[in-house]
Design a protein around this motif. Structure first.
Motif, PDB file in Angstrom:
ATOM      1  N   LEU A  34      71.305  76.136  69.557  1.00 24.45           N
ATOM      2  CA  LEU A  34      71.703  76.790  68.308  1.00 24.45           C
ATOM      3  C   LEU A  34      73.014  77.550  68.483  1.00 24.45           C
ATOM      4  CD1 LEU A  34      68.485  78.350  66.699  1.00 24.45           C
ATOM      5  CD2 LEU A  34      69.994  76.641  65.679  1.00 24.45           C
ATOM      6  N   MET A  35      73.223  78.056  69.705  1.00 28.45           N
ATOM      7  CA  MET A  35      74.398  78.866  69.976  1.00 28.45           C
ATOM      8  C   MET A  35      75.690  78.053  69.965  1.00 28.45           C
ATOM      9  SD  MET A  35      73.500  82.020  70.265  1.00 28.45           S
ATOM     10  CE  MET A  35      72.637  81.537  68.776  1.00 28.45           C
ATOM     11  N   GLN A  36      75.564  76.711  70.069  1.00 24.44           N
ATOM     12  CA  GLN A  36      76.767  75.891  70.163  1.00 24.44           C
ATOM     13  C   GLN A  36      77.571  75.894  68.866  1.00 24.44           C
ATOM     14  OE1 GLN A  36      76.374  72.199  72.329  1.00 24.44           O
ATOM     15  NE2 GLN A  36      77.751  71.155  70.938  1.00 24.44           N
ATOM     16  N   THR A  37      76.873  75.800  67.716  1.00 28.29           N
ATOM     17  CA  THR A  37      77.590  75.706  66.437  1.00 28.29           C
ATOM     18  C   THR A  37      77.149  76.765  65.428  1.00 28.29           C
ATOM     19  OG1 THR A  37      75.954  74.117  65.620  1.00 28.29           O
ATOM     20  CG2 THR A  37      77.930  73.221  66.658  1.00 28.29           C
ATOM     21  N   SER A  38      76.296  77.693  65.841  1.00 31.14           N
ATOM     22  CA  SER A  38      75.773  78.685  64.893  1.00 31.14           C
ATOM     23  C   SER A  38      76.864  79.563  64.305  1.00 31.14           C
ATOM     24  CB  SER A  38      74.715  79.563  65.573  1.00 31.14           C
ATOM     25  OG  SER A  38      75.274  80.228  66.685  1.00 31.14           O
ATOM     26  N   LEU A  39      78.001  79.650  64.990  1.00 26.36           N
ATOM     27  CA  LEU A  39      79.090  80.485  64.496  1.00 26.36           C
ATOM     28  C   LEU A  39      80.043  79.715  63.586  1.00 26.36           C
ATOM     29  CD1 LEU A  39      79.933  82.597  67.681  1.00 26.36           C
ATOM     30  CD2 LEU A  39      78.465  83.186  65.753  1.00 26.36           C
ATOM     31  N   GLY A  40      79.730  78.427  63.325  1.00 25.37           N
ATOM     32  CA  GLY A  40      80.616  77.614  62.490  1.00 25.37           C
ATOM     33  C   GLY A  40      80.853  78.222  61.119  1.00 25.37           C
TER      34      GLY A  40
END
Length: 505
Positions: A34-40
Motif C-alpha cells: 500500500l505504501m508504494q502508491t498510497s501517496l499518489g
C-alpha cells in the motif's frame, strides 16, 4: 479453505498449515505494498503541506522504488542464509519503523529528508517481503496449486498499489468517524491503518510463520554487496534526479547513471565467476525466464505510464478532490483483485502465452484513449478505461511470474525471484523518473508567461491547462508504447510450452 492436506512439514520437520502462513504473509505484504502508491493522490496535499514542487513531492514514490531496487538483489542471500520466520519478523519491524518515522515528520520543507528517510526504510522492508512471498509460494505449494497461490500474490502486488490512491483520497477528503473513532483528514492518517495491520502481523509472525526455505551457511561476498549497492544506487539516483535537474546535469544525472552502469557491469561479471554468487545472474541463460522477465518489465512500465500521472491529472486538470480521484481508480483496483486469482486458475488451463496475448491486447486497447484525453473528458469514461487496463495487467503479471519461476529448478527460485524483482524495480524507478521529468519539462516549456496571469487571467488559466494536458498525453503515450512492445515480444518470442521445475509436494 485450508484442509488436512495443507498440513505439511517445515525444514525442521515440524507441522504447519501452509495456507494459514501464506494468508498472514499476504496480509503483511498487502499493507507494505500500500505504501508504494498510497501517496499518489496525496501529492498535491504534500506539495502544499511541505511547500515543495511536483518533482520534489514525487520523490516520495521515486525514492521508495529506488530503495527497493537496491535491496532486492540482497534478498536472495538473505533468504538463503537467514531463517524465514525471523527474516520476515525483521522486515515487518523495519516497515513499522519506517512508517512511524514518516508519520512523525514535521510539515516543513527542511524536514522533507526525514519524510524520505522513513519511506526508504519502509521500501527496504518491502524489498524483502515481496520476493520472499513469491519464493515461499514456490517452495510450499505443489505445482498444481502454485499458480493459484501466485495469483493471490498477484492480487496483493497489483491490487494494493492500485487501491492505495483510493484509500488516500478517502482519508484526505474530510474527517470521518467510524465506530466512534475519529479519522482526521491528514496525510499522516494514510499511514495509520497500514501501521496497525503491520503491528498485528508482527505480533503473530513468531507463532504462525515457519522456516520453509532451506538455509545454508554461505559467506557474504562483501565486494558483491558493495558493487550492487553502489551500482544500483547510483544508477537509480541518477534517474531520480532527472525530474529536478534535467538531463543535462552532469553531476547529478549523467555521471551517476554512467558510474552506476559501470558498477552494475562489474557486479554481473563477478557473479559469473563466483562459485556461490551473491545473485546468480545465470538464471537469465534460461530462455523462457528471460523472455517472461522482459515482458514483466514492459507491463510494469506500461502500468506506471498511466497510474503515476492519472491522480495528478484528475486533481490538477479536472479539479477533483483526492477522494474523487481515488474513487475514479477504485474500479481498476477491484478489477485487479477479481481477475488475478482467475488468471492463476486459467494459467493451468490455457497457458501463459495465450493469457499474455489477451492481457496485453486489452492493456494496449485500454491505453489508446488515454493518449487523446482532454480537460473535459468525462470521469466515468476514465474510470472504465482504467478498469480495462487493470484487467489486462492482471491477466499478464502473475501468469508471467509463475511461468518464469516454473522455468527454473526449485533450488534456483530464490535467485530467480530476486533477479526478476531487481530488474522490475529498476524498470519502475527508471520509468517513474523518466515520465515525471518528461511531463514536468513539457509543462514548463508550454506554460504561458507569468505576466499573462495579470494581463489576461482567463487565457493564462486556459493555456496552463493546455500545457498540463500536453505533458500528461505524452506520459500516457509512452505507457502505450511499452504495452505494444510487450505484445510484439509475446507474439514472436514467448513459447506456449510450460516448464516443469518441481516444487512442494
Amino acid at each position: 479453505m485450508p484442509s488436512s492436506n495443507d498440513q505439511v512439514l517445515d525444514i525442521h520437520g515440524k507441522k504447519y498449515n501452509r495456507w494459514l502462513m501464506f494468508i498472514l504473509l499476504l496480509v503483511g505484504t498487502f499493507a507494505g505494498m500500500l505504501m508504494q502508491t498510497s501517496l499518489g493522490t496525496a501529492i498535491p496535499t504534500l506539495m502544499k503541506a511541505f511547500d515543495i514542487n511536483l518533482s520534489t513531492a514525487q520523490q516520495a514514490t521515486t525514492w521508495f522504488l529506488l530503495a527497493n531496487g537496491i535491496v532486492v538483489p540482497l534478498s536472495a542471500y538473505l533468504m538463503t542464509r537467514t531463517s524465514t520466520k525471523w527474516l520476515l519478523f525483521t522486515a515487518y519491524a523495519l516497515l513499522l519503523g519506517g512508517m512511524t518515522i514518516t508519520y512523525l515528520t514535521p510539515e516543513d520543507s527542511s524536514h522533507w529528508i526525514m519524510f524520505l528517510g522513513g519511506r526508504i526504510l519502509a521500501a527496504i522492508a518491502v524489498g524483502i517481503t515481496m520476493p520472499l512471498m513469491q519464493v515461499i509460494a514456490v517452495n510450499v505449494f505443489p505445482e498444481n496449486k502454485r499458480a493459484l497461490a501466485l495469483g493471490l500474490g498477484g492480487l496483493v502486488v497489483g491490487m494494493a498499489p492500485a487501491i492505495g490512491p483510493t484509500l488516500s483520497g478517502w482519508i484526505l477528503d474530510k474527517d470521518h468517524v467510524i465506530f466512534g473513532i475519529n479519522i482526521v483528514s491528514s496525510w499522516r492518517t494514510i499511514f495509520v491503518i497500514p501501521m496497525i495491520v503491520i503491528a498485528l502481523v508482527l505480533l503473530l509472525t513468531p507463532f504462525v510463520m515457519k522456516d520453509v526455505i532451506p538455509n545454508k551457511k554461505i559467506k557474504l561476498d562483501v565486494l558483491s554487496l558493495v558493487l550492487s549497492s553502489i551500482g544500483f544506487g547510483l544508477f537509480l539516483w541518477g534517474f531520480t534526479n532527472v525530474a529536478m535537474d534535467g538531463w543535462s546535469s552532469m553531476n547529478s544525472v549523467i555521471l551517476p547513471i554512467i558510474a552506476g552502469t559501470i558498477f552494475i557491469i562489474l557486479f554481473v561479471l563477478r557473479q559469473l565467476r563466483l562459485k556461490e554468487p551473491f545473485l546468480d545472474v545465470r538464471v537469465f541463460k534460461v530462455r523462457n525466464f528471460t523472455i517472461t522477465a522482459l515482458i514483466i518489465i514492459l507491463v510494469t512500465m506500461a502500468m506506471y505510464g498511466v497510474e503515476m500521472m492519472l491522480p495528478t491529472y484528475l486533481q490538477n486538470v479536472h479539479g477533483l478532490s483526492p477522494l474523487d480521484s481515488g474513487l475514479t481508480l477504485l474500479a481498476g483496483a477491484l478489477m485487479m483483485g477479481l481477475i488475478s486469482p482467475i488468471a492463476g486458475i486459467l494459467y493451468n488451463k490455457v497457458g501463459v502465452r495465450n493469457l499474455t496475448l489477451v492481457g496485453l491486447t486489452i492493456l494496449a486497447i485500454g491505453t489508446i484513449p488515454f493518449v487523446f484525453l482532454s480537460a473535459t473528458t468525462p470521469t466515468i469514461f476514465i474510470t472504465v478505461l482504467y478498469a480495462i487496463r487493470m484487467a489486462g495487467i492482471a491477466l499478464t503479471m502473475m501468469p508471467l511470474t509463475t511461468s518464469a519461476m516454473n522455468a527454473l529448478p526449485i533450488e534456483e527460485t530464490t535467485h530467480g525471484t530476486a533477479a526478476n524483482n531487481t530488474v522490475r524495480q529498476l524498470a519502475s524507478s527508471v520509468v517513474v523518473a523518466l515520465l515525471t521529468s518528461i511531463t514536468q519539462n513539457i509543462i514548463n516549456t508550454n506554460s504561458p508567461a507569468k505576466a499573462m496571469k495579470d494581463t489576461n487571467p482567463m487565457e493564462f488559466a486556459s493555456k496552463t491547462i493546455d500545457a498540463s494536458m500536453d505533458g500528461f498525453r505524452v506520459s500516457f503515450a509512452v505507457g502505450l508504447g511499452f504495452a505494444v512492445v510487450g505484445l510484439i515480444i509475446t507474439i514472436f518470442f514467448l513459447r506456449a510450452k510450460k516448464d516443469n521445475a518441481g516444487g512442494a509436494k
